[in-house]
Design an enzyme around this catalytic site. Structure first.
Site: not given
Ligand code: NAD
Length: 241
Positions: A81, A133, A146, A148, A150
């Protein structure tokens, strides 16, 4: 009542906040033994184990994953995630940000799959769920780099599913639409108008909640999905972006 993930050993990355935090909580509710991982220190909900490491640090990642295997004797589920996003129009794209996104969102995911699949195969298999995503499926202006990363998740999910099937490992991805996380609220709460426009293009008329995404992950991680592999499950309310 039967729980979806009773006694399954589950590793979830990026679980300090947002979607990953909810996945960890939901998996614990479903009976899983949860290892929540993040690069930032955090206080997990009671009953959830914490691992702090950066997924791009191959040595630290190996140490953490092997420590779970040694403690539990097996790993059943990995949810990839953790991810980062830098939104920029094409003319403003910065190479360092793009490289960082690929390192975290793609290369580290590949390396975790490599590491965990070896351990899963020792116990007859497991389930890997990657987070893609909706931007990878439908496209999104300002998110070329981004999306790309995903899109790469979609491709690697399909190939890994084929390659790992003989070892009993299923690999699927969840592709969320816009999710109303704490971070999202900070970013957009002040800009209600822009969000109303996005919601107009979501047939179900609302943004996703972290629970919506966690539910999809729990299903794919569980034995209820035992004949599903190589699939990309969109959880976007029937969006047209
Ligand atoms: N929020 C959205 O609308 C959305 C939509 C589609 C996809 N996503 C994907 O869902 C996932 C979670 O998104 P979110 O909105 O909860 O993000 P967020 O930024 O709230 O949480 C992401 C977490 O990942 C951790 N993280 C980042 N890089 C890291 C690393 N190198 N090593 C360890 N931990 C790391 C961060 O510290 C954070 O706690 C992501 O992959 C994001 O791309 C999110």
């Amino acid at each position: 009542m039967e729980r979806l993930l009773e006694n399954k050993v589950c590793i979830i990355t990026g679980a300090a906040q947002g979607i990953g935090c909810k996945i960890a909580q939901q998996f614990a509710q479903e009976g899983a033994i949860v290892y929540a991982c993040d690069r930032q220190d955090f206080t997990p909900q009671e009953g959830i184990n914490k691992l702090v490491f950066d997924i791009t640090d191959a040595v630290a990642a190996k140490q953490a994953i092997v420590s779970v295997f040694k403690a539990e004797g097996r790993i059943d589920v990995l949810v990839n995630n953790a991810g980062v996003v830098f939104n920029r129009k094409i003319g403003m794209i910065i190479r360092e940000e793009t490289e960082l996104m690929f390192r975290i969102n793609v290369i580290a995911v590949l390396e975790l799959i490599q590491l965990v699949s070896r351990l899963m195969s020792r116990n007859g298999g497991g389930s890997i769920v990657n987070i893609s995503s909706v931007t990878a499926q439908l496209g999104s202006p300002g998110q070329v780099a981004y999306s790309a990363t995903k899109g790469a998740i979609i491709s690697l999910t399909k190939s890994a599913a084929k390659e790992l099937a003989p070892q009993g490992i299923r690999v699927n991805a969840v592709a969320p639409g816009i999710v109303k996380t704490e971070r999202f609220e900070e970013l957009y709460e002040s800009d209600g108008q822009k969000i109303d426009k996005r919601i107009e293009r979501i047939a179900l008329g609302r943004l996703a909640t972290p629970e919506d995404i966690a539910n999809a992950c729990a299903f794919l991680a569980s034995d209820k999905a035992s004949y599903i592999s190589g699939e990309i499950l969109g959880v976007n309310g029937c969006a047209s972006i």
